[in-house]
Structure formats: structure tokens, C-alpha cells
Design a protein around this motif. Structure first.
Motif, mmCIF file in Angstrom:
data_model
loop_
_atom_site.group_PDB
_atom_site.id
_atom_site.type_symbol
_atom_site.label_atom_id
_atom_site.label_comp_id
_atom_site.label_asym_id
_atom_site.label_seq_id
_atom_site.Cartn_x
_atom_site.Cartn_y
_atom_site.Cartn_z
ATOM 1 N N ARG A 305 39.969 18.310 -22.109
ATOM 2 C CA ARG A 305 38.608 18.018 -22.830
ATOM 3 C C ARG A 305 38.850 16.621 -23.323
ATOM 4 N N LEU A 306 38.210 15.557 -23.170
ATOM 5 C CA LEU A 306 38.293 14.172 -23.409
ATOM 6 C C LEU A 306 37.218 13.376 -23.998
ATOM 7 N N LYS A 307 37.589 12.997 -24.897
ATOM 8 C CA LYS A 307 36.195 12.093 -25.583
ATOM 9 C C LYS A 307 35.867 10.912 -24.795
ATOM 10 N N TYR A 308 34.611 10.377 -24.608
ATOM 11 C CA TYR A 308 34.253 9.286 -23.617
ATOM 12 C C TYR A 308 35.273 8.213 -24.033
ATOM 13 N N THR A 309 35.341 7.862 -25.639
ATOM 14 C CA THR A 309 35.874 6.674 -26.054
ATOM 15 C C THR A 309 37.369 6.759 -25.467
ATOM 16 N N GLU A 310 38.107 7.761 -25.490
ATOM 17 C CA GLU A 310 39.618 7.857 -24.852
ATOM 18 C C GLU A 310 39.499 7.713 -23.251
ATOM 19 N N GLY A 311 38.554 8.335 -22.735
ATOM 20 C CA GLY A 311 38.383 7.912 -21.328
ATOM 21 C C GLY A 311 38.352 6.413 -20.999
ATOM 22 N N ILE A 312 37.373 5.922 -21.541
ATOM 23 C CA ILE A 312 37.364 4.267 -21.202
ATOM 24 C C ILE A 312 38.641 3.647 -21.508
ATOM 25 N N SER A 313 39.488 4.033 -22.842
ATOM 26 C CA SER A 313 40.644 3.286 -22.707
ATOM 27 C C SER A 313 41.784 3.667 -21.900
ATOM 28 N N ILE A 314 41.607 4.867 -21.204
ATOM 29 C CA ILE A 314 42.569 5.221 -20.053
ATOM 30 C C ILE A 314 42.167 4.334 -18.772
ATOM 31 N N LEU A 315 40.952 4.071 -18.663
ATOM 32 C CA LEU A 315 40.353 3.613 -17.557
ATOM 33 C C LEU A 315 40.754 1.917 -17.631
ATOM 34 N N GLU A 316 40.683 1.534 -18.751
ATOM 35 C CA GLU A 316 40.756 0.060 -19.015
ATOM 36 C C GLU A 316 42.381 -0.251 -18.927
ATOM 37 N N GLU A 317 43.252 0.510 -19.424
ATOM 38 C CA GLU A 317 44.438 0.586 -19.208
ATOM 39 C C GLU A 317 45.167 0.523 -17.858
ATOM 40 N N ALA A 318 44.207 1.459 -16.841
ATOM 41 C CA ALA A 318 44.539 1.326 -15.478
ATOM 42 C C ALA A 318 44.252 0.129 -14.684
ATOM 43 N N VAL A 319 43.219 -0.511 -15.140
ATOM 44 C CA VAL A 319 42.804 -2.007 -14.682
ATOM 45 C C VAL A 319 43.900 -2.855 -14.932
ATOM 46 N N LYS A 320 44.269 -2.799 -16.351
ATOM 47 C CA LYS A 320 45.506 -3.814 -16.835
ATOM 48 C C LYS A 320 46.689 -3.526 -15.901
ATOM 49 N N ASN A 321 47.004 -2.300 -15.601
ATOM 50 C CA ASN A 321 48.151 -2.069 -14.689
ATOM 51 C C ASN A 321 47.798 -2.309 -13.122
ATOM 52 N N TRP A 331 33.170 -0.081 -22.702
ATOM 53 C CA TRP A 331 32.691 0.918 -23.650
ATOM 54 C C TRP A 331 31.055 0.930 -23.764
ATOM 55 N N GLY A 332 30.256 1.682 -23.400
ATOM 56 C CA GLY A 332 29.014 1.742 -23.495
ATOM 57 C C GLY A 332 28.213 1.946 -22.087
ATOM 58 N N MET A 333 29.103 1.821 -21.000
ATOM 59 C CA MET A 333 28.684 1.903 -19.552
ATOM 60 C C MET A 333 28.696 3.596 -19.119
ATOM 61 N N ASP A 334 27.770 3.688 -18.294
ATOM 62 C CA ASP A 334 27.877 5.123 -17.570
ATOM 63 C C ASP A 334 28.918 5.032 -16.700
ATOM 64 N N LEU A 335 29.739 5.962 -16.583
ATOM 65 C CA LEU A 335 30.752 5.910 -15.648
ATOM 66 C C LEU A 335 30.556 6.197 -14.265
ATOM 67 N N ALA A 336 31.194 5.556 -13.310
ATOM 68 C CA ALA A 336 30.655 5.759 -11.855
ATOM 69 C C ALA A 336 31.705 6.735 -11.319
ATOM 70 N N SER A 337 31.351 7.313 -10.240
ATOM 71 C CA SER A 337 32.070 8.364 -9.650
ATOM 72 C C SER A 337 33.457 7.956 -9.328
ATOM 73 N N GLU A 338 33.800 6.902 -9.270
ATOM 74 C CA GLU A 338 35.227 6.366 -8.974
ATOM 75 C C GLU A 338 36.187 6.528 -10.089
ATOM 76 N N HIS A 339 35.403 6.192 -11.357
ATOM 77 C CA HIS A 339 36.097 6.249 -12.751
ATOM 78 C C HIS A 339 36.075 7.748 -13.045
ATOM 79 N N GLU A 340 35.238 8.754 -12.640
ATOM 80 C CA GLU A 340 35.542 10.036 -13.044
ATOM 81 C C GLU A 340 36.758 10.552 -12.043
ATOM 82 N N ARG A 341 36.566 10.192 -10.938
ATOM 83 C CA ARG A 341 37.434 10.738 -10.044
ATOM 84 C C ARG A 341 38.993 10.366 -10.440
ATOM 85 N N TYR A 342 39.232 8.699 -10.779
ATOM 86 C CA TYR A 342 40.363 8.615 -11.118
ATOM 87 C C TYR A 342 41.054 9.406 -12.506
ATOM 88 N N LEU A 343 40.273 9.796 -13.488
ATOM 89 C CA LEU A 343 40.526 10.537 -14.458
ATOM 90 C C LEU A 343 41.110 11.800 -14.145
#
Length: 464
Positions: A305-321, A331-343
Motif C-alpha cells: 500500500r503506497l501513497k501516490y507521492t511516494e510512488g512518484i519519488s520512486i519513479l523519479e529515483e529510477a529515472v535518475k539511476n 507529481w500531478g500526472m496520471d501514471l502510465a501503464s509502464e510506470h505502474e508496472r515498474y512499481l
């Protein structure tokens, strides 16, 4: 003689008895002396082998036993000497119920799914589509059983409606008006006074709003029916006509809602594994060899169970890496399927329930959090598919709901009845929606949503 279904024949050990089976020929092979006919009647993925001594039958009849032909066979059930089956039928009498010409579209092996969609009236006779449709039936049974066992009432919401639940406006209009001679008012707008309902009506996009009325009277209800979206989406995940399951429960907050979603979806997956073994094994072998592993994956893990804001942080960290996404992350965007599947698939390696989305990207009826920026929304994210369930705790405060409606400038003249639930004995309540075909996609391993409904309705396609 009374017919026995092939599923029951294959379970039987009552050998040396006379039996009668009826079905369609999958294949015929053999020699001048003996023919082996694989017969299927739709009751199981498995065929029964019919052994026909050629000299006992009219040569013209043997010639007409081709792929797709319909036969009635009487014979003796015996133990099979060949590999792959435990029993077979030694034919004593064969009746051709329906011949099948050489132009039968499902004759060749290895046809593409695109080809089979053009022959959707016949594709149901193939092994793949037989398996998918039997699983579809079983999932419908699982849904009804789950909710019945948990004290929910099956609630039938209207298909024709004057309200737009999602506020998207992508609805199919329902009218009896003559479209070649439309009556208009002084402002040039269409006058619906002479239409069947006296107002503009459409096919429903969701039963949720009416479902909320049911929940605030019966306590816990669920809808299960067809819904319609007139969006021009030619993707493997969208249909114009699809089925939705929407539970709605009084006195449930967002946490109760998440508990319900996880328990419900696990029940459905467990039902498939317990009741559709042969079909799942076939699909795992022929369509997706990770299917069974993925179904067990859902059962064996507690959902994160994950808050959207934490999910965005994880995805942004993945991009940095160095992880490359097709769509940007912020933050503020609707997630695409690729983002959801990454999590789900790479970060947590578990199903995820994402909560507390920005209010701007969610529907007007979702309960506002104390921060004033996010709402008590929840999306259940699965491997390979992304979002499979979407839901929320509903806004039960009349003034806050009206504030949101005015903020979004939603026309509410036909929605007075919905607002009444917030004026007369309002209560906290929550619910979610599960697209039935998305569930079938996940449970079958099929790749295109058009292949898990018998007759798909998509832009420019309304055949059969």
C-alpha cells in the motif's frame, strides 16, 4: 442413445460400455485401415479420440469427416493404448450432423488473432477461445459467489441514463429521434421534448452513482453489467462495450475498501486455479508460459500500500539511476501503464495499491484529504497489466461535494437525486470498479482485450 459430454467421458473409468458423444471434429488422421478422429464438444479443452475402422463405414461418410464437421458418434469406451489420453471410443456408428466445407476459416493452424477477429463468429470453436470463454464463465461465477458469501446484494443499475458518472462526456447517445430531421429550439440546440425520454440520454459509463444509492439503503451492493465508452481508443486495453463489477459499501473508509479489493481479487484468482486447471495449463503452454507463475504471484504476496507521492519519488529515483520511461514522470500526472508496472514488477515485486492521488486527475466524487490537494483514491496495480481496479472513498459531505462540482463546472441539473444522498442521512461509503475484461486478460494471459470478449465492440467495428 443419450449423449454424454466429453468432459464426463474423459473422467469415466466405466470401460467396455456403449456411449454416445456429439461434437465438432478438430482433426482426422490415419491410414486406409483406421482413422483417428479428435472430437470436441466445448465442455473441456481436451478432445476425445474416436477410432473408426474404415471398412465398417461408408467411404463417402469418411470423406466428409473433415475439420469443423459436426458428428454424433456411438461406440464402446475403452482404455487407450496411445499416449496422451487414458480412454478412447471405438466407433460403431457415426452420423454426420453437419458437413464442413474446405473453405472453413478455422482450418489452418497458427492463424493470427487479428485473422480470427475477422471470423469472431467461428473463432469460439478453437482451443484458445474455448479456454478463454470457459474461464470467463468461471470468473463470473466466482464474482457472484464472492459477493453473495460476503453479504452483498446484486444490484441492477440502469443501462440508459441521463447522468455522466465520469464527467468525460464520451457517451453513446440513445434516441428515437429522426436524425435526418432534428427539431431544434430558438438557439439552434436540439430539442429533446419529442424524444422517447423527453431529454438527452446515453448508454451508461458506470453504475457507480446509482450503486451508491443502493449502498446507502442496503448496506453493501455490487453491480455486474455492461458499460459503454465512446472514446476513440484503438489499443489492446480498450473496448467501447465492456462489463464492470462495482461494489459499493456503506460505512467503509479507504482502508476497508483496499482490504475488500485485495481479498476479492485473490478469491477470483484462486477460483481460476481451482476450477480452470486444464484451460490454464493450455494457455500457459500456448499463449504465455509465465501465466501460472503470475497467478500464484498474486496469491502469495500481500499487496503493498503506497501513497501516490511516494510512488512518484520512486519513479523519479529510477529515472535518475538511468531507467528509461517512454513518458515523463512528475507529481500531478496520471501514471502510465509502464510506470505502474515498474512499481509492481521491478521495484516491489508485489502487487501494489496506490492511494491519495492529486485531486485534479481524479473524479469529482472522491473524498478530499485534509491536505486539500489529494483525494482518497486507490488503484490496484498488477504485473503485466498495470491498473486492474480503481476506486475511492466517496465524498459524503454535501457542501464539500457541491464545492467540487462547482469548481469543475459539472452540469448537475440531472443529478439532484445523487446529491440527495448527502442531504438525507449521509454516511461514509466507499467502492471500486473492476473491468471484467481486464480481469480476464490477467487470468488468461491473452494480450489483447478484444480476445477475451466474444464479440468485441471497438471504433469502426460492430460485427456479429
Amino acid at each position: 442413445m443419450k449423449r454424454t459430454k466429453i468432459i464426463d467421458i474423459l473422467k469415466s473409468t466405466d470401460f467396455d460400455q456403449k456411449v454416445c458423444v456429439k461434437g465438432w471434429v478438430r482433426t482426422k488422421r490415419g491410414s486406409k485401415a483406421v482413422n483417428f478422429i479428435a472430437l470436441n464438444d466445448g465442455s473441456t479443452i481436451k478432445n476425445v479420440q474416436v477410432v473408426a475402422d474404415v471398412e465398417k463405414f461408408d467411404p463417402e461418410l469418411i470423406k466428409q469427416i473433415t475439420t469443423g464437421a459436426c458428428l454424433s458418434v456411438e461406440g464402446i469406451l475403452v482404455q487407450s493404448q496411445g499416449a496422451g489420453q487414458s480412454s478412447e471410443i471405438q466407433a460403431t456408428d457415426i452420423v454426420l450432423l453437419g458437413a464442413c466445407g474446405s473453405d472453413y476459416p478455422m482450418q489452418k493452424k497458427g492463424q493470427s488473432f487479428e485473422y480470427m477477429r475477422q471470423h469472431a463468429h467461428l473463432r469460439l470453436r478453437t482451443n484458445t477461445f474455448g479456454a478463454v470463454m470457459r474461464i470467463r464463465h468461471n470468473m463470473a461465477m466466482a464474482i457472484h459467489r464472492y459477493f453473495h458469501e460476503h453479504g452483498f446484494y446484486y444490484f441492477n443499475t440502469p443501462i440508459i441514463t441521463a447522468s455522466d458518472c465520469e464527467g468525460a462526456g464520451e457517451m453513446f447517445q440513445v434516441t428515437t429521434k429522426n436524425l435526418y430531421d432534428l427539431k431544434k429550439d430558438e438557439e439552434g440546440k436540439i430539442d429533446y421534448s419529442d424524444d422517447f425520454f423527453g431529454k438527452m440520454t446515453s448508454l451508461t459509463v458506470s453504475g457507480q452513482l446509482e450503486g451508491e444509492l443502493g449502498a446507502t439503503a442496503l448496506g453493501a451492493i455490487y453491480t455486474f453489467g455492461p458499460t459503454f465508452r465512446a472514446e476513440n481508443s484503438n489499443t489492446p486495453r480498450h473496448l467501447a462495450e465492456f462489463w464492470m463489477i462495482e461494489p459499493e459499501v456503506a460505512f467503509y473508509d479507504i482502508n476497508d475498501n483496499m482490504d475488500l479489493a485485495e481479498d476479492f481479487i485473490k478469491y477470483c484468482v484462486r477460483w481460476a486455479l481451482d476450477n480452470c486447471q486444464d484451460d490454464l495449463e493450455f494457455l500457459n503452454k500456448m499463449i504465455d508460459n509465465t501465466l501460472l507463475e503470475r497467478l500464484h504471484f498474486v496469491l502469495e504476496h500481500d499487496f503493498v500500500r503506497l501513497k501516490y507521492t511516494e510512488g512518484i519519488s520512486i519513479l523519479e529515483e529510477a529515472v535518475k539511476n538511468g531507467h528509461k520511461f517512454e513518458f515523463p514522470v512528475s507529481w500531478g500526472m496520471d501514471l502510465a501503464s509502464e510506470h505502474e508496472r515498474y512499481l509492481v514488477e521491478q521495484h516491489f515485486k508485489k502487487p501494489v495499491i496506490l492511494t491519495d492521488y492529486p485531486k485534479e486527475i481524479k473524479a469529482f466524487y472522491m473524498k478530499l484529504n485534509d491536505d486539500g490537494k489529494t483525494v482518497r483514491a486507490m488503484d490496484v496495480l498488477f504485473p503485466q497489466i498495470g491498473e486492474i481496479i480503481g476506486g475511492s472513498e466517496r465524498e459524503d459531505d454535501y457542501d464539500k461535494l457541491m464545492g467540487r462540482i462547482n469548481e469543475l463546472d459539472i452540469p448537475m441539473k440531472d443529478m439532484w437525486w445523487y446529491l440527495d444522498t448527502r442531504k438525507f442521512g449521509s454516511c461514509p461509503h466507499s467502492g471500486f470498479g473492476l473491468g471484467f475484461e481486464r480481469l480476464i486478460l490477467f487470468v488468461t494471459g491473452m494480450q489483447n482485450i478484444r480476445d477475451v470478449i466474444p464479440f468485441p465492440r471497438t471504433p469502426k467495428t460492430a460485427e456479429f
